[in-house]
Design a protein around this motif. Structure first.
Motif, PDB file in Angstrom:
ATOM      1  N   GLY A  33     -58.318  74.299 -96.262  1.00 11.09           N
ATOM      2  CA  GLY A  33     -58.999  74.348 -95.053  1.00 11.09           C
ATOM      3  C   GLY A  33     -57.966  74.940 -93.868  1.00 11.09           C
ATOM      4  N   ILE A  34     -58.403  75.534 -92.711  1.00 11.72           N
ATOM      5  CA  ILE A  34     -57.355  75.610 -91.908  1.00 11.72           C
ATOM      6  C   ILE A  34     -58.134  75.081 -90.336  1.00 11.72           C
ATOM      7  N   ASN A  35     -57.148  74.704 -89.462  1.00  8.85           N
ATOM      8  CA  ASN A  35     -57.754  74.243 -88.127  1.00  8.85           C
ATOM      9  C   ASN A  35     -57.631  75.361 -87.211  1.00  8.85           C
ATOM     10  N   TYR A  36     -58.536  75.672 -86.672  1.00  4.42           N
ATOM     11  CA  TYR A  36     -58.650  76.868 -85.632  1.00  4.42           C
ATOM     12  C   TYR A  36     -58.813  76.466 -84.354  1.00  4.42           C
ATOM     13  N   GLY A  37     -57.884  76.289 -83.726  1.00  3.25           N
ATOM     14  CA  GLY A  37     -57.578  75.717 -82.381  1.00  3.25           C
ATOM     15  C   GLY A  37     -57.660  76.846 -81.391  1.00  3.25           C
ATOM     16  N   GLN A  38     -58.030  76.437 -80.092  1.00  9.23           N
ATOM     17  CA  GLN A  38     -58.118  77.992 -79.186  1.00  9.23           C
ATOM     18  C   GLN A  38     -57.950  77.444 -78.033  1.00  9.23           C
ATOM     19  N   ILE A  39     -56.832  76.671 -77.718  1.00  5.32           N
ATOM     20  CA  ILE A  39     -56.037  76.272 -76.479  1.00  5.32           C
ATOM     21  C   ILE A  39     -54.998  77.317 -76.190  1.00  5.32           C
ATOM     22  N   ALA A  40     -55.331  78.699 -75.947  1.00  3.52           N
ATOM     23  CA  ALA A  40     -54.406  79.628 -75.713  1.00  3.52           C
ATOM     24  C   ALA A  40     -55.103  80.593 -74.848  1.00  3.52           C
ATOM     25  N   ASN A  41     -54.555  81.578 -74.097  1.00  5.77           N
ATOM     26  CA  ASN A  41     -55.024  82.405 -73.659  1.00  5.77           C
ATOM     27  C   ASN A  41     -54.905  84.027 -74.012  1.00  5.77           C
ATOM     28  N   ASN A  42     -54.388  84.082 -75.377  1.00  7.10           N
ATOM     29  CA  ASN A  42     -53.750  85.275 -75.957  1.00  7.10           C
ATOM     30  C   ASN A  42     -54.414  85.379 -77.292  1.00  7.10           C
ATOM     31  N   LEU A  43     -55.595  84.580 -77.596  1.00 11.06           N
ATOM     32  CA  LEU A  43     -55.650  84.841 -79.047  1.00 11.06           C
ATOM     33  C   LEU A  43     -56.938  86.044 -79.171  1.00 11.06           C
TER      34      LEU A  43
END
Length: 389
Positions: A33-43
């Motif tokens: 599996g993959i962890n899909y983190g979103q602590i970003a402003n450029n995804l």
């Protein structure tokens, strides 16, 4: 005539890609599996990420929340989702009414089209400093599970939580693994919960931290799954040639010491940063490529640990993208396999060449508002090939 040739070429590429997706043995499609983190402003948008992951044959994704945009974007994708309830929600989730409302709002509406199989209640709570949060952890897990039962969803969705390896008081030799004494009062009933609900015990395991802390004492080859003599457990006489497997068996031993041999250990996070601060020894693209590439090869072989050879390692790699807004040392922002534009941070397979329209699939919208995917000049095919070992 030229437009007809272009159309036929496009159809041929799509067909070729579909055949490769069905027939190829991509490492990331074999249960990793993959962890899909979103602590970003450029995804990229979740819709583009859904197409990207489809091209990579990734069928298991772990979120840290229950983002409705992501869950909607992955409708009918056949991807298994782990969704998260943040630590800040633990107290509220001890209330049966609030727990049921949360599931009705964040889980139930998506289940008909998006495959949600797990809810993680909290993350690394027991190694934090908030005593009240620790006391809320198990009641929140129980209440969320009861709410799933009440809604008839407990056979589809299980409940667990993720721990850091900091819950271990002793980790070597693996056969002598034990939990910290000050955490036993929390861990013992949590293990009973897992036993009763047939849910796994999740661990976030990072050999990088051990190497960074003691690079003169910890062998780099040992933590990167490279050839090395290994370390022998003097009690069982089993040899460990990598730290991750030793950590997993240490957790099994710690659970056994508390009377549990009926709970499976799964790795909810593991990875290696490609960049770090000057004092973060070992955080390089080369080491990250070796760690993740060698780990994926072992997963492909269905390996178990020395003490549990019949139980294949179950892993969620951290992480899909670099996240530029994560706090802490530079390494925290550089665990991604990919940059936000979809290009690889490092190579673990065939070379991936950037195309005119970039690495990510482009999405157009028809006049009716329906999505139409436009594949850019072999880009999806090359991305998929780049992750084949």
């Amino acid at each position: 005539m030229a437009s007809l040739r272009s159309l036929n070429r496009f159809r041929a590429l799509v067909l070729l890609f579909s055949l490769l997706s069905d027939l190829s043995v991509g490492v990331l499609s074999l249960g990793v599996g993959i962890n899909y983190g979103q602590i970003a402003n450029n995804l990229p948008s979740p819709s583009r990420v859904a197409l990207l992951l489809r091209s990579l044959n990734i069928s298991r994704v772990k979120l840290y929340d229950a983002d409705p945009n992501v869950l909607s974007a992955f409708s009918n994708s056949n991807v298994d989702f782990v969704i998260g309830l943040g630590n800040e929600n633990l107290q509220a989730m001890t209330d049966p009414g609030q727990a049921q409302t949360w599931i009705q709002q964040h889980v139930q509406p998506y289940l008909s089209q998006t495959k949600i199989t797990c809810i993680t209640v909290g993350n690394e709570v027991l190694t934090g400093n908030d005593t009240q949060m620790k006391s809320h952890l198990l009641p929140a897990m129980q209440t969320v599970n009861n709410a799933l039962n009440n809604l008839g969803l407990s056979r589809e969705v299980y409940v667990t939580t993720a721990h850091s390896t900091g819950i271990l008081g002793n980790s070597f030799p693996p056969s002598s693994g034990s939990f910290r004494q000050d955490l036993a009062e929390y861990i013992q009933p949590i293990l009973s919960f897992h036993s009763q609900t047939n849910s796994p015990f999740l661990i976030n395991a990072y050999p990088f931290f051990a190497y960074k802390g003691s690079p003169d004492q910890v062998s780099l080859e040992y933590v990167l799954f490279q050839p090395n003599p290994g370390i022998r457990d003097p009690v069982t006489n089993l040899n460990y040639d990598n730290m991750l497997y030793a950590q997993i068996d240490a957790v099994y031993s710690a659970m056994k010491a508390l009377g549990h041999t009926d709970v499976q250990v799964k790795i909810s996070e593991t990875g290696w940063p490609s960049k770090g601060d000057p004092d973060e020894v070992g955080a390089t693209p080369e080491n990250a490529a070796l760690y993740n590439g060698n780990l994926l090869q072992r997963i492909e072989q269905n390996q178990g640990t020395p003490a549990n050879p019949s139980i294949p390692i179950d892993v969620y790699v951290f992480a899909l993208f670099n996240e530029d807004l994560k706090p802490g040392p530079a390494s925290e922002r550089n665990y991604g396999l990919l940059y936000p534009d979809g290009s690889p941070v490092y190579r673990i397979g065939l070379q991936l060449q950037e195309q005119q329209q970039g690495y990510l699939p482009h999405i157009d919208y028809s006049s009716s508002g329906q999505q139409k995917t436009v594949y850019s000049s072999f880009s999806l095919l090359l991305i998929a090939l780049a992750f084949l070992i």
